[in-house]
Design a protein around this motif. Structure first.
Motif, mmCIF file in Angstrom:
data_model
loop_
_atom_site.group_PDB
_atom_site.id
_atom_site.type_symbol
_atom_site.label_atom_id
_atom_site.label_comp_id
_atom_site.label_asym_id
_atom_site.label_seq_id
_atom_site.Cartn_x
_atom_site.Cartn_y
_atom_site.Cartn_z
ATOM 1 N N ASN A 142 -58.287 -47.305 18.101
ATOM 2 C CA ASN A 142 -59.440 -45.758 18.509
ATOM 3 C C ASN A 142 -58.868 -44.639 17.973
ATOM 4 O O ASN A 142 -60.452 -43.755 17.353
ATOM 5 C CB ASN A 142 -59.320 -45.933 19.672
ATOM 6 N N THR A 143 -57.891 -44.049 18.547
ATOM 7 C CA THR A 143 -57.749 -42.614 17.751
ATOM 8 C C THR A 143 -57.730 -42.776 16.141
ATOM 9 O O THR A 143 -58.351 -41.683 15.852
ATOM 10 C CB THR A 143 -56.332 -41.616 18.462
ATOM 11 N N LEU A 144 -57.356 -43.426 15.674
ATOM 12 C CA LEU A 144 -57.011 -43.837 13.768
ATOM 13 C C LEU A 144 -57.930 -43.681 13.302
ATOM 14 O O LEU A 144 -58.938 -43.786 12.137
ATOM 15 C CB LEU A 144 -55.699 -44.886 13.724
ATOM 16 N N THR A 145 -59.368 -44.855 14.016
ATOM 17 C CA THR A 145 -60.588 -45.139 13.270
ATOM 18 C C THR A 145 -61.347 -43.932 13.244
ATOM 19 O O THR A 145 -62.269 -43.448 12.336
ATOM 20 C CB THR A 145 -61.091 -46.279 14.068
ATOM 21 N N GLN A 146 -61.169 -43.125 14.567
ATOM 22 C CA GLN A 146 -61.904 -41.848 14.491
ATOM 23 C C GLN A 146 -61.137 -40.904 13.535
ATOM 24 O O GLN A 146 -62.345 -39.874 12.585
ATOM 25 C CB GLN A 146 -61.728 -41.343 16.087
ATOM 26 N N ALA A 152 -44.521 -41.438 28.545
ATOM 27 C CA ALA A 152 -45.596 -42.380 28.857
ATOM 28 C C ALA A 152 -45.151 -43.440 29.151
ATOM 29 O O ALA A 152 -44.818 -44.121 30.745
ATOM 30 C CB ALA A 152 -47.000 -42.671 29.018
ATOM 31 N N THR A 153 -44.447 -44.570 28.203
ATOM 32 C CA THR A 153 -44.104 -46.389 28.091
ATOM 33 C C THR A 153 -42.841 -45.411 28.957
ATOM 34 O O THR A 153 -42.499 -46.804 29.202
ATOM 35 C CB THR A 153 -43.951 -46.288 26.494
ATOM 36 N N SER A 204 -60.750 -32.623 4.961
ATOM 37 C CA SER A 204 -60.163 -33.363 3.546
ATOM 38 C C SER A 204 -59.107 -33.816 4.372
ATOM 39 O O SER A 204 -58.726 -35.246 4.156
ATOM 40 C CB SER A 204 -59.099 -32.029 2.981
ATOM 41 N N GLN A 205 -58.478 -33.629 6.012
ATOM 42 C CA GLN A 205 -57.962 -34.529 5.800
ATOM 43 C C GLN A 205 -57.217 -34.292 7.870
ATOM 44 O O GLN A 205 -58.248 -33.577 8.217
ATOM 45 C CB GLN A 205 -56.057 -34.218 5.418
ATOM 46 N N VAL A 206 -56.792 -35.043 8.508
ATOM 47 C CA VAL A 206 -57.421 -35.381 9.574
ATOM 48 C C VAL A 206 -55.179 -35.587 10.135
ATOM 49 O O VAL A 206 -54.908 -36.934 9.808
ATOM 50 C CB VAL A 206 -57.928 -36.133 10.494
ATOM 51 N N LYS A 207 -54.392 -34.464 11.205
ATOM 52 C CA LYS A 207 -53.601 -35.274 11.982
ATOM 53 C C LYS A 207 -53.849 -34.754 13.308
ATOM 54 O O LYS A 207 -54.536 -34.891 14.186
ATOM 55 C CB LYS A 207 -52.851 -33.552 12.062
ATOM 56 N N VAL A 208 -53.036 -37.175 13.124
ATOM 57 C CA VAL A 208 -53.063 -36.985 14.904
ATOM 58 C C VAL A 208 -52.396 -36.919 15.820
ATOM 59 O O VAL A 208 -51.054 -37.135 15.353
ATOM 60 C CB VAL A 208 -53.539 -38.073 14.742
ATOM 61 N N TYR A 209 -52.837 -36.204 16.335
ATOM 62 C CA TYR A 209 -50.916 -36.332 17.829
ATOM 63 C C TYR A 209 -51.564 -36.844 19.037
ATOM 64 O O TYR A 209 -52.718 -37.404 19.445
ATOM 65 C CB TYR A 209 -51.880 -34.302 18.590
ATOM 66 N N SER A 210 -50.496 -36.477 19.874
ATOM 67 C CA SER A 210 -50.920 -37.324 21.578
ATOM 68 C C SER A 210 -51.668 -36.524 22.090
ATOM 69 O O SER A 210 -52.036 -37.570 22.796
ATOM 70 C CB SER A 210 -49.366 -36.852 22.150
ATOM 71 N N ASP A 211 -52.632 -35.504 21.545
ATOM 72 C CA ASP A 211 -53.035 -35.082 22.936
ATOM 73 C C ASP A 211 -54.370 -34.590 21.679
ATOM 74 O O ASP A 211 -55.621 -34.268 22.394
ATOM 75 C CB ASP A 211 -52.795 -33.756 23.550
#
Length: 142
Positions: A81-85, A21-22, A106-113
């Motif tokens: 916000n996503t990282l905080t969540q 998008a950028t 135990s862990q969370v992976k952050v993806y663009s969607d």
């Protein structure tokens, strides 16, 4: 008549921080600048642009620039916000919408969607509509 070369994506200084998008926004912004410069270069000197038209184009240029900057700031806020969540989910119990998968995150992976929760047993669950997340300490004692 002057031919304008096709616009190509500029090389990214940090590819990991640049989203599609950028890139699209940057191309549109660069395209706008190139068209404005080309128009100014190729206008007929015997019929210069009306001053009101020129001021309108400069105002449009300013609006485009402000929109690009606002979008960049909004992207930063959304990412924060996503990282905080994601961080707040660790240690909580999650249950899938169908109730078949459940466990402690135990862990969370952050993806663009979205987010992917990885449970202590190694299974993975998309954090999305219908999932239930609750405090792990609220489980009844066995």
């Amino acid at each position: 008549m002057t031919t304008i070369a096709p616009v190509s994506n500029p090389p990214a200084s940090n590819p990991s921080s640049q989203t599609d998008a950028t890139s699209k926004t940057r191309v549109d912004y660069n395209s706008f600048l190139k068209l404005l410069v080309a128009e100014l270069k190729n206008q007929d000197p015997t019929k210069p642009m009306e001053s009101t038209d020129f001021v309108a184009q400069l105002a449009t240029f300013s609006q485009v620039e402000q929109s690009v900057q606002s979008n960049a700031k909004l992207d930063q806020i959304l990412q924060s916000n996503t990282l905080t969540q994601a961080g707040s989910l660790i240690g909580r119990e999650i249950t899938s919408a169908d109730g078949k998968t459940s466990g402690i995150i135990s862990q969370v992976k952050v993806y663009s969607d979205g987010l992917m929760a990885i449970l202590k047993d190694g299974s993975q669950l998309v954090v999305g509509p219908g999932v239930t997340i609750k405090d792990a300490s609220s489980q009844p004692a066995a």
